[in-house]
Design a protein around this motif. Structure first.
Motif, PDB file in Angstrom:
ATOM      1  N   UNK A 141       0.835  -1.191   0.000  1.00  0.00           N
ATOM      2  CA  UNK A 141       0.000   0.000   0.000  1.00  0.00           C
ATOM      3  C   UNK A 141       0.874   1.246   0.000  1.00  0.00           C
ATOM      4  N   UNK A 142       0.596   2.149  -0.926  1.00  0.00           N
ATOM      5  CA  UNK A 142       1.329   3.404  -1.020  1.00  0.00           C
ATOM      6  C   UNK A 142       0.649   4.421  -0.115  1.00  0.00           C
ATOM      7  N   UNK A 143       1.353   4.814   0.941  1.00  0.00           N
ATOM      8  CA  UNK A 143       0.776   5.730   1.913  1.00  0.00           C
ATOM      9  C   UNK A 143       1.523   7.063   1.889  1.00  0.00           C
ATOM     10  N   UNK A 144       1.994   7.518   3.031  1.00  0.00           N
ATOM     11  CA  UNK A 144       2.634   8.829   3.117  1.00  0.00           C
ATOM     12  C   UNK A 144       3.345   8.931   4.452  1.00  0.00           C
ATOM     13  N   UNK A 145       4.299   9.850   4.526  1.00  0.00           N
ATOM     14  CA  UNK A 145       4.951  10.094   5.818  1.00  0.00           C
ATOM     15  C   UNK A 145       3.962  10.505   6.897  1.00  0.00           C
ATOM     16  N   UNK A 146       2.747  10.924   6.504  1.00  0.00           N
ATOM     17  CA  UNK A 146       1.752  11.366   7.482  1.00  0.00           C
ATOM     18  C   UNK A 146       1.301  10.245   8.412  1.00  0.00           C
ATOM     19  N   UNK A 147       1.562   8.989   8.057  1.00  0.00           N
ATOM     20  CA  UNK A 147       1.179   7.896   8.954  1.00  0.00           C
ATOM     21  C   UNK A 147       2.159   7.764  10.114  1.00  0.00           C
ATOM     22  N   UNK A 148       3.314   8.384  10.002  1.00  0.00           N
ATOM     23  CA  UNK A 148       4.307   8.340  11.067  1.00  0.00           C
ATOM     24  C   UNK A 148       4.504   9.695  11.730  1.00  0.00           C
ATOM     25  N   UNK A 149       4.197  10.749  10.980  1.00  0.00           N
ATOM     26  CA  UNK A 149       4.419  12.102  11.473  1.00  0.00           C
ATOM     27  C   UNK A 149       3.364  13.013  10.858  1.00  0.00           C
TER      28      UNK A 149
END
Length: 263
Positions: A141-149
């Motif tokens: 799944x292509x997500x984003x740095x927003x899932x960690x920060x």
């Protein structure tokens, strides 16, 4: 390293440009037979032709808007129908519109849910059962740095993509014994059309120009530069491969060191 992807069948969603295109191209270059989709017939056909020409691979294109459940399912079924099976699924969709709490209406929440969360779930629900039967599958799944920060003015991305991390972690535990591996990638600031849209939005909200926005991003990245789509694509290809045979349920950041958290 031979990733063992020759003649594997891969479906890469939302892949006529940006990160999706880079991933589809990388998988094709590794020998996979690839299905791609976009909402635009013109764009997806052109993307398929470019990838096939550059990689000498077989690329199948489908017109599909993955924010619509039926079309997301249709994309996966079409690729599996064309090639006889599906080994690899890369879920992807354009990011939800930027905005904070005061900007986001309830209708925006619905749209972000269908685009970012439901689309990935629908594609996985379609792809995983046959993979389990064959006892081989890779989901990324292509997500984003927003899932960690979480980032300011990306409220819907912070919310919906993080929910998908929870779904992925749960599903990965259920299907691991069937050799179906489910992982996420969390790209940082990568040079794509989406990043240009975010830069324009931030410039409108503040006193800086677009060039200043890019400079601020680069200054905060330990590597001192934006990522290139091909760098993310190589990580995805690894996760789709035989080489990643003991990796599941993880979220790998590809961000030049930007995320500072330990987990």
């Amino acid at each position: 390293m031979d990733l063992g992807l020759k003649n594997k069948i891969a479906a890469v969603a939302a892949s006529s440009r940006g990160l999706g295109y880079a991933v589809a191209r990388e998988l094709s270059a590794e020998g996979a037979r690839v299905g791609i989709c976009s909402r635009s017939e013109e764009n997806v056909r052109a993307a398929a032709e470019r990838i096939a020409k550059e990689t000498k691979g077989e690329v199948f294109h489908v017109v599909a808007d993955v924010s619509k459940r039926g079309e997301a399912i249709h994309f996966v079924e079409s690729v599996a129908g064309k090639f006889g099976r599906l080994d690899i699924l890369v879920t992807n969709a354009g990011g939800p519109p930027p905005g904070g709490f005061d900007d986001v209406a309830l209708d925006d929440v619905d749209m972000a849910y269908h685009l970012t969360l439901e689309s990935a779930i629908a594609m996985m629900k379609t792809a995983i059962p046959p993979m389990r039967q064959r006892r081989w599958g890779r989901i990324v799944n292509m997500l984003s740095l927003t899932v960690k920060q979480p980032e300011l003015n990306l409220l819907m991305s912070n919310t919906m993509r993080t929910a998908l991390v929870g779904f992925t972690k749960s599903v990965a535990q259920e299907v691991a014994s069937d050799n179906v591996l489910v992982n996420n990638v969390a790209p940082g600031y990568t040079r794509t059309e989406r990043l240009e849209e975010l830069a324009q939005d931030l410039a409108k909200r503040g006193d800086e120009g677009i060039g200043d926005v890019y400079h601020d991003w680069e200054r905060n990245i330990p590597m001192g530069r934006l990522g290139e789509p091909e760098e993310l694509a190589k990580v995805v290809a690894f996760l789709c491969s035989e080489a990643a045979s003991y990796v599941t349920g993880v979220t790998i950041q590809v961000d030049g060191g930007l995320i500072k958290g330990l987990l």
